[in-house]
Design an enzyme around this catalytic site. Structure first.
Site, PDB file in Angstrom:
ATOM      1  N   HIS A   1     -77.516  16.548 -11.290  1.00  0.00           N
ATOM      2  CA  HIS A   1     -78.540  17.153 -12.162  1.00  0.00           C
ATOM      3  C   HIS A   1     -78.464  16.590 -13.578  1.00  0.00           C
ATOM      4  O   HIS A   1     -78.858  17.253 -14.532  1.00  0.00           O
ATOM      5  CB  HIS A   1     -78.404  18.678 -12.202  1.00  0.00           C
ATOM      6  CG  HIS A   1     -78.280  19.318 -10.857  1.00  0.00           C
ATOM      7  ND1 HIS A   1     -79.349  19.775 -10.130  1.00  0.00           N
ATOM      8  CD2 HIS A   1     -77.185  19.520 -10.069  1.00  0.00           C
ATOM      9  CE1 HIS A   1     -78.930  20.264  -8.978  1.00  0.00           C
ATOM     10  NE2 HIS A   1     -77.621  20.107  -8.904  1.00  0.00           N
TER      11      HIS A   1
ATOM     12  N   SER B   1     -86.602  -4.534 -32.448  1.00  0.00           N
ATOM     13  CA  SER B   1     -87.847  -3.835 -32.735  1.00  0.00           C
ATOM     14  C   SER B   1     -88.598  -4.597 -33.816  1.00  0.00           C
ATOM     15  O   SER B   1     -87.982  -5.169 -34.725  1.00  0.00           O
ATOM     16  CB  SER B   1     -87.541  -2.417 -33.208  1.00  0.00           C
ATOM     17  OG  SER B   1     -88.632  -1.895 -33.945  1.00  0.00           O
TER      18      SER B   1
ATOM     19  N   LYS C   1     -82.622  -1.529 -34.484  1.00  0.00           N
ATOM     20  CA  LYS C   1     -82.671  -1.286 -33.049  1.00  0.00           C
ATOM     21  C   LYS C   1     -82.259  -2.453 -32.177  1.00  0.00           C
ATOM     22  O   LYS C   1     -82.470  -3.612 -32.511  1.00  0.00           O
ATOM     23  CB  LYS C   1     -84.088  -0.851 -32.656  1.00  0.00           C
ATOM     24  CG  LYS C   1     -84.394   0.556 -33.156  1.00  0.00           C
ATOM     25  CD  LYS C   1     -85.444   1.222 -32.319  1.00  0.00           C
ATOM     26  CE  LYS C   1     -84.908   1.586 -30.957  1.00  0.00           C
ATOM     27  NZ  LYS C   1     -85.987   2.067 -30.107  1.00  0.00           N
TER      28      LYS C   1
ATOM     29  N   GLU D   1     -84.970  -2.120 -18.723  1.00  0.00           N
ATOM     30  CA  GLU D   1     -86.190  -1.297 -18.637  1.00  0.00           C
ATOM     31  C   GLU D   1     -87.234  -1.954 -17.736  1.00  0.00           C
ATOM     32  O   GLU D   1     -87.933  -1.283 -16.979  1.00  0.00           O
ATOM     33  CB  GLU D   1     -86.792  -1.098 -20.026  1.00  0.00           C
ATOM     34  CG  GLU D   1     -85.955  -0.227 -20.945  1.00  0.00           C
ATOM     35  CD  GLU D   1     -86.524  -0.257 -22.351  1.00  0.00           C
ATOM     36  OE1 GLU D   1     -87.362   0.588 -22.656  1.00  0.00           O
ATOM     37  OE2 GLU D   1     -86.148  -1.149 -23.142  1.00  0.00           O
TER      38      GLU D   1
END
Ligand code: ARG
Length: 468
Positions: A163, A284, A290, A297
């Site tokens: 979970h 970024s 970043k 991804e």
């Protein structure tokens, strides 16, 4: 230049008195995407020429002329100087027309007893056979990278989750090996499916079977197929072998998307379990601080198109009356997109995995936090004779006490612990360590270091042994 058709310049021109509308021609042509099948179309045509010769339908001299002609066409294609003509619709008719131009009228004998319907089914099967071997090898590279990382970090503990809540400590190697197992089944599925790819459709002709005495057993052997298809209508009308591959690819992509998702999560500041190397991250355009895990991804994201391609072909095939229908030309772009997508994912994944830095201290600290060894306290009480359900209740109350006092379960004193059960003794503190928790899970397939070491060796063996 020999005249192979009348009227419209199309191979079927005889029946037609009017040329094709340019929009209709552009709409029906598949040359833009099926040209990648050319090596298989030539391989299949050469085998068909040999079958025609064996059946006495062409002479040895004609066979030689056809094979030489096909070789000349192959060279043009391989060297990028083949004159593709969209008005000839697809790769099959482009190659046939060029063969006639290069070899002369004998080239017009090649299509004897053959149809593009059995020809395309053959080309797709030959293509898929190569693709399956390549995908199998590429998945193996991902497994090898995972195994190397698992071996390198053998002993490193981390929290296991259910979970997405911290559940019990596990070894990082155990977590990585879970993916090796999934990929092993993906490879087994590919191998299993290849038995159904490896069936010869050639000789089915348009739908009813070739009207010439072609020995399809010999032809099957010539093309290294296990057997000829037993029904000509089935052979030209089904694409289940493509659907199987697309579903295998979708499942494989799903597994890799979960691996990528784990890594993406682990790379957050909140987790901090892993750092991507600069070489496999991007920055970024606005936020200078970043570092984004784009490669992971996109591995996660590209599973979407793998599913879409499966759904596209399933939907195209649904309800099609037997046998061949032009709808089936729509099988190719999804198939090729899946092949290209898999190739891209499987090429980038191994070096990305090899360049990860695992933050093992942070993982180890997290593994012992949040009373992660509560189950071990219950198991401790069970070993002292308490029924598990009662032990669960006792430990639940103990955890509530720890939470109320802002403590970890393992940090409670013996006095605090014994309030909850007289069975608790001084040895309890050892039982509540991450190491003892890991050690205890020594079943086959468990996360105990020795069990994982054995699983690792077994996986290594398997991966190395079935690489052909
Ligand atoms: N380009 C066609 C395909 O991809 C080849 C088979 C065409 N057969 C036909 N009768 N139109 O499916």
């Amino acid at each position: 230049m020999p005249r192979v058709s009348t009227g419209t310049g199309k191979p079927w021109g005889g029946r037609f008195s009017q040329g094709q509308d340019p929009e209709a021609e552009a709409f029906t042509a598949s040359l833009g995407f099926d040209r990648r099948l050319w090596p298989y179309d030539i391989e299949g045509s050469a085998a068909w020429a040999r079958a025609l010769a064996r059946a006495g339908l062409i002479s040895q001299g004609e066979l030689t002329a056809l094979l030489d002609g096909l070789e000349a066409v192959r060279a043009e294609l391989a060297e990028g100087r083949f004159p593709f003509r969209r008005e000839l619709e697809d790769i099959h008719m482009n190659i046939e027309r060029r063969l006639i131009e290069l070899a002369g009228p004998v080239g017009g004998k090649l299509h004897t007893g053959r149809s593009r319907n059995d020809q395309i089914a053959l080309d797709e099967r030959l293509y898929l056979r190569d693709v399956i071997a390549a995908v199998d090898g590429a998945v193996r590279e991902v497994q090898a990278a995972l195994l190397d990382r698992a071996e390198e970090h053998l002993g490193a503990a981390m929290p296991g989750y259910t979970h997405l809540q911290r559940a019990q400590p596990v070894l990082l190697s155990h977590h990585l090996l879970a993916y090796v197992c999934m990929l092993e089944r993906d490879r087994a599925r590919l191998r299993d499916g290849s038995a159904r790819v490896n069936v010869l459709p050639l000789g089915a002709a348009a739908l009813a079977g070739a009207a010439f005495p072609i020995d399809r057993e010999v032809l099957a052997r010539d093309l290294r197929f296990a057997a000829p298809s037993p029904n000509s209508m089935d052979a030209v009308s089904d694409r289940d072998f493509i659907l199987e591959f697309l579903s295998q690819a979708a499942i494989l992509g799903m597994h890799l998307s979960r691996l990528a998702a784990d890594l993406t999560l682990w790379a957050t500041s909140e987790f901090g379990f892993v750092e991507f190397s600069d070489a496999f991250a991007t920055g970024s355009s606005i936020m200078p601080q970043k570092k984004n895990p784009d490669v992971a991804e996109l591995i996660r994201g590209k599973s979407g198109r793998l599913y879409g391609n499966l759904l596209a072909v399933l939907t195209t095939m649904k309800g099609l009356p037997l046998t061949y229908n032009s709808d089936m030309q729509e099988d190719k772009e999804p198939l090729f997109d899946t092949v290209d997508t898999l190739r891209a994912i499987l090429t980038v994944a191994p070096p990305m995995l090899r360049s990860l830095t695992f933050k093992v201290e942070r993982m180890r600290a997290a593994a012992g936090a949040h009373s992660s060894t509560a189950t071990d306290l219950a198991d401790y009480l069970v070993r002292k004779g308490l029924p598990f359900r009662e032990a669960h209740e006792v430990v639940g109350r103990t955890v509530r006490h720890a939470l109320a006092h802002g403590k970890e379960l393992a940090d409670l004193t013996l006095e605090e612990l014994t309030q909850f059960s007289p069975l608790i003794e001084a040895d309890v503190h050892h039982a509540l360590t991450v190491e003892a928790s890991l050690q205890a899970r020594a079943v086959v397939g468990g996360t105990a270091p020795d069990a994982v070491k054995r699983a690792l060796a077994a996986a290594r063996n398997l991966v190395e042994q079935d690489s052909r």
